[in-house]
Design a protein around this motif. Structure first.
Motif, short mmCIF file in Angstrom:
data_model
loop_
_atom_site.label_atom_id
_atom_site.label_comp_id
_atom_site.label_asym_id
_atom_site.label_seq_id
_atom_site.Cartn_x
_atom_site.Cartn_y
_atom_site.Cartn_z
N GLY A 81 0.81 -1.21 0.00
CA GLY A 81 0.00 0.00 0.00
C GLY A 81 0.85 1.26 0.00
N HIS A 82 0.25 2.37 -0.47
CA HIS A 82 1.04 3.57 -0.71
C HIS A 82 1.52 4.25 0.57
N ILE A 83 0.78 4.12 1.67
CA ILE A 83 1.20 4.78 2.91
C ILE A 83 2.50 4.17 3.43
N SER A 84 2.54 2.85 3.54
CA SER A 84 3.75 2.18 4.03
C SER A 84 4.90 2.32 3.04
N LEU A 85 4.60 2.25 1.76
CA LEU A 85 5.64 2.41 0.75
C LEU A 85 6.28 3.80 0.84
N ALA B 227 -0.70 9.18 8.94
CA ALA B 227 -2.03 9.42 9.51
C ALA B 227 -3.01 10.05 8.55
N HIS B 228 -2.64 10.25 7.27
CA HIS B 228 -3.48 11.10 6.42
C HIS B 228 -4.83 10.49 6.03
N HIS B 229 -5.03 9.20 6.20
CA HIS B 229 -6.35 8.63 5.95
C HIS B 229 -7.30 8.83 7.14
N GLY B 230 -6.77 9.30 8.24
CA GLY B 230 -7.61 9.76 9.34
C GLY B 230 -8.11 8.72 10.30
N GLN B 231 -8.33 7.49 9.83
CA GLN B 231 -8.88 6.44 10.69
C GLN B 231 -8.16 5.13 10.42
N LEU B 232 -8.05 4.31 11.46
CA LEU B 232 -7.36 3.03 11.31
C LEU B 232 -8.05 2.15 10.27
N GLU B 233 -9.40 2.18 10.29
CA GLU B 233 -10.15 1.32 9.35
C GLU B 233 -10.04 1.80 7.92
N PHE B 234 -9.55 3.02 7.71
CA PHE B 234 -9.33 3.53 6.36
C PHE B 234 -7.90 3.33 5.89
N GLY B 235 -7.09 2.65 6.69
CA GLY B 235 -5.75 2.29 6.26
C GLY B 235 -4.62 3.07 6.88
N SER C 298 -5.89 15.17 7.23
CA SER C 298 -6.83 14.08 6.98
C SER C 298 -8.20 14.62 6.58
N MET C 299 -8.61 15.74 7.19
CA MET C 299 -9.90 16.35 6.85
C MET C 299 -9.87 16.95 5.44
N ILE C 300 -8.76 17.60 5.11
CA ILE C 300 -8.62 18.21 3.78
C ILE C 300 -8.57 17.13 2.70
N ASP C 301 -7.90 16.03 2.99
CA ASP C 301 -7.83 14.90 2.05
C ASP C 301 -9.23 14.34 1.79
N LEU C 302 -9.99 14.16 2.86
CA LEU C 302 -11.35 13.63 2.73
C LEU C 302 -12.23 14.62 1.95
N LEU C 303 -12.10 15.91 2.25
CA LEU C 303 -12.89 16.93 1.57
C LEU C 303 -12.64 16.92 0.07
N ASP C 304 -11.36 16.97 -0.33
CA ASP C 304 -11.06 17.06 -1.77
C ASP C 304 -11.45 15.78 -2.50
N SER C 305 -11.20 14.63 -1.88
CA SER C 305 -11.55 13.37 -2.55
C SER C 305 -13.06 13.22 -2.69
N ARG C 306 -13.81 13.60 -1.65
CA ARG C 306 -15.27 13.46 -1.73
C ARG C 306 -15.90 14.44 -2.71
N MET C 307 -15.35 15.64 -2.79
CA MET C 307 -15.89 16.60 -3.76
C MET C 307 -15.63 16.11 -5.19
N ARG D 106 -27.03 6.07 -6.28
CA ARG D 106 -26.40 5.94 -4.97
C ARG D 106 -24.88 5.86 -5.14
N ILE D 107 -24.15 6.57 -4.31
CA ILE D 107 -22.70 6.64 -4.41
C ILE D 107 -22.10 5.81 -3.28
N TRP D 108 -21.49 4.71 -3.63
CA TRP D 108 -20.95 3.78 -2.62
C TRP D 108 -19.93 4.47 -1.72
N ALA D 109 -19.08 5.31 -2.29
CA ALA D 109 -18.03 5.96 -1.51
C ALA D 109 -18.55 7.09 -0.64
N MET D 110 -19.82 7.43 -0.77
CA MET D 110 -20.44 8.51 0.01
C MET D 110 -21.59 7.95 0.84
#
Length: 314
Positions: free
Chosen positions: A217-221, A249-257, A271-280, A298-302
């Motif tokens: 995964g990209h975080i550990s890499l 920590a940029h995914h914000g939650q352990l369950e998000f990786g 983490s909040m800014i990352d979520l904001l830009d990706s969701r928009m 319906r949007i699975w990611a939302m």
């Protein structure tokens, strides 16, 4: 030469043109008959397709990442277009114009590179400037051309730099509102957080994960590569540690990786800014072809929510 693009297809259209095969799944109907579920793509979008009468040649031609010539009919099914493939033909690779199939950022690359240079020159903290400039220079060619995802958001050429600069803009603005925030650390985190995706993905007309990407995964890499670079730079301040934490920590939650939870102001904001830009980006894509006054699918990611496009919207 490609003439018909996904964005222009309409219910009832007969299509005879080139598309790239984004995905293929071999399925079996209730009656035991084999058919193929396919996703076709060009630079303007994707369309689901089915091939009901499966020939041996179809299986050898319909391979993910390959450009083929499709003869088919477009129909409306459950308020979405799909294609019934009649025939598939091989395309001479020497005659293919890849620019017709590869999705790229809507912002010209030279504009994004110029903005990146302004940000890299803007840091007042010399350790932040040295680390950020050094890391980005090591990955520069891939950083400015690779996608930031396969499907969900910024899944187009130059997606990493597009996403990172949008986040840097947000970070720069947020830092002005909160004097307690270290602007340089926050903006550097925005620019650096997804560079691991240059290792996680292969930049093909249809992006796919590398073996390292799937297993690590990209975080550990990115954390491993970042540690190597800052150790070479031999910086004695706390800056490397703070930026390492931002990456982890940029995914914000352990369950998000994220291996760790955000534990600094800057990591939490990132983490909040990352979520904001990706969701928009996800939302803009979902509403792109929705008529004003109607709802998206319906949007699975939302959280599987359907979003409304207000009347008068563009």
């Amino acid at each position: 030469m490609k003439v018909e693009f996904v964005k222009d297809l309409k219910d009832g259209s007969h299509v005879h043109d080139e598309f790239i095969v984004a995905s293929v799944n071999k399925c079996v109907s209730d009656k035991g008959k084999t058919y193929l579920n396919i996703t076709l793509q060009d630079k303007t979008g994707v369309i689901p397709a089915k091939k009901w009468d499966v020939l041996d040649d179809d299986l050898s031609l319909l391979v993910p990442g390959r450009i083929v010539e499709i003869d088919g009919d477009v129909t409306l099914y459950k308020n979405a277009l799909q294609m019934k493939i009649v025939s598939v033909y091989k395309v001479d690779e020497e005659l293919i114009d890849l620019s017709a199939f590869r999705k790229v950022s809507p912002i010209p690359l030279n504009e994004m590179e110029e903005k990146l240079e302004r940000y890299l020159a803007s840091f007042k903290n010399e350790d932040v400037k040295l680390i950020t400039n050094t890391v980005i220079s090591r990955f520069y060619k891939k950083y400015v051309t690779y996608p930031a995802a396969i499907k969900i958001h910024h899944e187009f050429g130059s997606g990493i730099i597009h996403h990172s600069l949008a986040m840097a803009d947000l970070a720069d603005a947020v830092a002005k509102l909160y004097p307690s925030v270290d602007r340089d650390i926050l903006v550097a985190g925005a620019l650096l957080h997804d560079i691991g995706k240059t290792i996680e993905y292969k930049d093909l007309p249809v992006p796919e994960q590398t073996v390292e990407g799937k297993l690590v995964g990209h975080i550990s890499l990115m954390y491993a590569e970042f540690k190597k670079i800052v150790d070479e730079l031999n910086i004695k301040s706390e800056v490397p540690l703070l930026l390492e934490h931002m990456i982890l920590a940029h995914h914000g939650q352990l369950e998000f990786g994220s291996p760790v939870l955000p534990s600094t102001r800057e990591a939490l904001l990132l983490s909040m800014i990352d979520l904001l830009d990706s969701r928009m980006m996800v939302l803009d894509k979902a509403l792109e072809n929705v008529k004003p006054g109607e709802f998206s699918e319906r949007i699975w990611a939302m959280d599987n929510v359907s979003f409304y496009k207000p009347k008068g919207s563009k």
